[in-house]
Scaffold this motif. Structure first.
Motif, mmCIF file in Angstrom:
data_model
loop_
_atom_site.group_PDB
_atom_site.id
_atom_site.type_symbol
_atom_site.label_atom_id
_atom_site.label_comp_id
_atom_site.label_asym_id
_atom_site.label_seq_id
_atom_site.Cartn_x
_atom_site.Cartn_y
_atom_site.Cartn_z
ATOM 1 N N SER A 239 -15.098 -5.505 -24.212
ATOM 2 C CA SER A 239 -15.740 -6.765 -23.870
ATOM 3 C C SER A 239 -16.224 -6.710 -22.420
ATOM 4 O O SER A 239 -15.446 -6.414 -21.510
ATOM 5 N N VAL A 240 -17.514 -6.997 -22.222
ATOM 6 C CA VAL A 240 -18.057 -6.973 -20.864
ATOM 7 C C VAL A 240 -17.394 -8.042 -20.005
ATOM 8 O O VAL A 240 -17.090 -7.813 -18.829
ATOM 9 N N GLY A 241 -17.152 -9.217 -20.579
ATOM 10 C CA GLY A 241 -16.499 -10.276 -19.820
ATOM 11 C C GLY A 241 -15.118 -9.866 -19.346
ATOM 12 O O GLY A 241 -14.755 -10.063 -18.175
ATOM 13 N N ALA A 242 -14.322 -9.292 -20.239
ATOM 14 C CA ALA A 242 -12.977 -8.845 -19.870
ATOM 15 C C ALA A 242 -13.039 -7.721 -18.841
ATOM 16 O O ALA A 242 -12.220 -7.659 -17.911
ATOM 17 N N LEU A 243 -14.019 -6.827 -18.995
ATOM 18 C CA LEU A 243 -14.171 -5.725 -18.052
ATOM 19 C C LEU A 243 -14.529 -6.234 -16.664
ATOM 20 O O LEU A 243 -13.995 -5.761 -15.647
ATOM 21 N N LEU A 244 -15.415 -7.218 -16.584
ATOM 22 C CA LEU A 244 -15.786 -7.782 -15.281
ATOM 23 C C LEU A 244 -14.585 -8.431 -14.597
ATOM 24 O O LEU A 244 -14.393 -8.286 -13.382
ATOM 25 N N LEU A 245 -13.785 -9.165 -15.359
ATOM 26 C CA LEU A 245 -12.599 -9.798 -14.770
ATOM 27 C C LEU A 245 -11.598 -8.747 -14.302
ATOM 28 O O LEU A 245 -10.951 -8.917 -13.256
ATOM 29 N N ALA A 246 -11.465 -7.663 -15.048
ATOM 30 C CA ALA A 246 -10.566 -6.588 -14.638
ATOM 31 C C ALA A 246 -11.065 -5.929 -13.353
ATOM 32 O O ALA A 246 -10.274 -5.607 -12.452
ATOM 33 N N GLU A 247 -12.387 -5.723 -13.260
ATOM 34 C CA GLU A 247 -12.962 -5.131 -12.044
ATOM 35 C C GLU A 247 -12.775 -6.058 -10.843
ATOM 36 O O GLU A 247 -12.502 -5.604 -9.727
ATOM 37 N N ALA A 248 -12.934 -7.363 -11.070
ATOM 38 C CA ALA A 248 -12.743 -8.322 -9.979
ATOM 39 C C ALA A 248 -11.298 -8.305 -9.494
ATOM 40 O O ALA A 248 -11.027 -8.371 -8.291
ATOM 41 N N LYS A 249 -10.375 -8.201 -10.425
ATOM 42 C CA LYS A 249 -8.952 -8.135 -10.054
ATOM 43 C C LYS A 249 -8.656 -6.858 -9.288
ATOM 44 O O LYS A 249 -7.938 -6.873 -8.280
ATOM 45 N N ALA A 250 -9.229 -5.738 -9.733
ATOM 46 C CA ALA A 250 -8.998 -4.462 -9.044
ATOM 47 C C ALA A 250 -9.553 -4.481 -7.621
ATOM 48 O O ALA A 250 -9.006 -3.837 -6.721
ATOM 49 N N ALA A 251 -10.635 -5.238 -7.412
ATOM 50 C CA ALA A 251 -11.239 -5.352 -6.078
ATOM 51 C C ALA A 251 -10.555 -6.406 -5.225
ATOM 52 O O ALA A 251 -10.970 -6.640 -4.086
ATOM 53 N N ASN A 252 -9.526 -7.062 -5.786
ATOM 54 C CA ASN A 252 -8.834 -8.152 -5.084
ATOM 55 C C ASN A 252 -9.819 -9.231 -4.657
ATOM 56 O O ASN A 252 -9.722 -9.809 -3.568
ATOM 57 N N ALA A 253 -10.799 -9.493 -5.530
ATOM 58 C CA ALA A 253 -11.861 -10.448 -5.199
ATOM 59 C C ALA A 253 -11.341 -11.880 -5.216
ATOM 60 O O ALA A 253 -10.431 -12.225 -5.983
ATOM 61 N N ASP A 254 -11.937 -12.723 -4.374
ATOM 62 C CA ASP A 254 -11.622 -14.152 -4.405
ATOM 63 C C ASP A 254 -12.814 -14.971 -4.889
ATOM 64 O O ASP A 254 -12.779 -16.200 -4.887
ATOM 65 N N LEU A 255 -13.892 -14.273 -5.332
ATOM 66 C CA LEU A 255 -15.053 -14.950 -5.896
ATOM 67 C C LEU A 255 -15.833 -13.967 -6.761
ATOM 68 O O LEU A 255 -16.062 -12.822 -6.361
ATOM 69 N N LEU A 256 -16.238 -14.440 -7.942
ATOM 70 C CA LEU A 256 -17.103 -13.668 -8.831
ATOM 71 C C LEU A 256 -18.434 -14.388 -8.944
ATOM 72 O O LEU A 256 -18.467 -15.594 -9.196
ATOM 73 N N VAL A 257 -19.526 -13.674 -8.756
ATOM 74 C CA VAL A 257 -20.872 -14.238 -8.874
ATOM 75 C C VAL A 257 -21.474 -13.747 -10.187
ATOM 76 O O VAL A 257 -21.499 -12.538 -10.447
ATOM 77 N N LEU A 258 -21.958 -14.690 -11.000
ATOM 78 C CA LEU A 258 -22.361 -14.355 -12.364
ATOM 79 C C LEU A 258 -23.574 -15.163 -12.795
ATOM 80 O O LEU A 258 -23.640 -16.375 -12.554
#
Length: 290
Positions: A239-258
């Motif tokens: 799932s692209v959505g799940a993959l994006l959230l996993a990547e955001a978590k790995a980057a320790n992101a505090d904001l996702l732009v979509l």
């Protein structure tokens, strides 16, 4: 370029505090104004839904119930707004005040809730709403989607776990697929991207998207002084959505732009979609544009 007028759409629910905390966090960046808005349904709108043959007494009872529920929501929303305004050290004001860099105001507007929210969102630099649950979103979800699709402004969706002390927009991940929607999101996020500590472009490689396109976005952002890293994970059936959230978590992101709703809402509802998955499952704030 900055977010100077910020709309926070309130429902009287538990998520209002997180949404307001994020709104005031944005306002503190460059000095801005937060308008806390409660769109109130007109009790008379409930009458046509009852059908014909309904007694006058029942109609009056239904309208009274709708008004009482609306009043309870307004009261809770106003109490939350006052509390977060004080915590943010902001000043109550209806118009720009040079002596008070961060201000806020509370407003109630009666009418169709989606229409009210969209009209006010069009006159704000960014709107902020609490994340909604997939099974209980109701009118809040309709307002959220209306703002995203019809306001021509970005929308920040904030999960209930948001903590302003942890920061907002310091470590940003951008989901990029080269679409119109993702281009809108990246452009409208520039006030945050230009001051972020780290920016990571995630361009997921699928049979329909080219991961190498992420480099093109990074080259564009460089003209705005933004140094972005690029990652090109392979979807490989995930799932692209799940993959994006996993990547955001790995980057320790505090904001996702979509970019939001590249397909029609109906198609996303039936087939699923990146926007829907992230709206319901994100544990970090998501800045969306359509």
């Amino acid at each position: 370029m900055s977010y100077r007028k910020i709309l926070s759409v309130l429902t009287g629910g538990a998520g209002d505090r997180a949404a307001l905390a994020a709104a005031f966090a944005l306002a503190r960046r460059d000095g801005g104004h937060v308008l806390g808005l409660v769109p109130n349904p007109d009790p008379r709108e409930a009458v046509p839904a009852l059908g014909e043959g309904v007694s006058g007494a029942l109609v009056e009872e239904i309208m009274t119930m709708v008004e009482q529920e609306s009043r309870n929501h307004r009261t809770r929303a106003h109490q939350t707004f006052d509390a977060v305004l004080a915590e943010a050290g902001a000043t109550l004001a209806e118009s720009p005040d040079a002596a008070a860099p961060v201000t806020g105001d509370f407003r109630e507007v009666v009418g169709n809730q989606e229409d009210v929210a969209v009209v006010q969102a069009r006159l704000a630099d960014v709107s902020v709403m609490a994340q909604v649950a997939e099974t209980t979103g109701g009118e809040a979800l309709l307002m959220l989607e209306a703002i995203l699709l019809d306001s021509a402004r970005p929308l920040l969706v904030v999960p209930p776990s948001f903590n302003a002390d942890a920061g907002l927009g310091r470590r940003i991940v951008i989901a990029w697929n080269g679409s119109r929607e993702s281009a809108q999101a990246a452009a409208q996020a520039l006030p945050l991207l230009t001051t972020a500590e780290t920016v990571t472009v995630i361009a997921v490689e699928t049979d329909k998207t080219d991961g190498a396109a992420g480099r093109d976005l990074a080259d564009y952002l460089a003209w705005h002084g933004v140094k972005a890293q690029v990652r090109q994970p392979m979807a490989e059936g995930r799932s692209v959505g799940a993959l994006l959230l996993a990547e955001a978590k790995a980057a320790n992101a505090d904001l996702l732009v979509l970019g939001g709703y590249g397909h029609s809402r109906l198609r996303e509802m039936i087939l699923g979609g990146v926007t829907r998955h992230i709206l319901y499952n994100a544990t970090l704030p998501v800045l969306l544009a359509h």
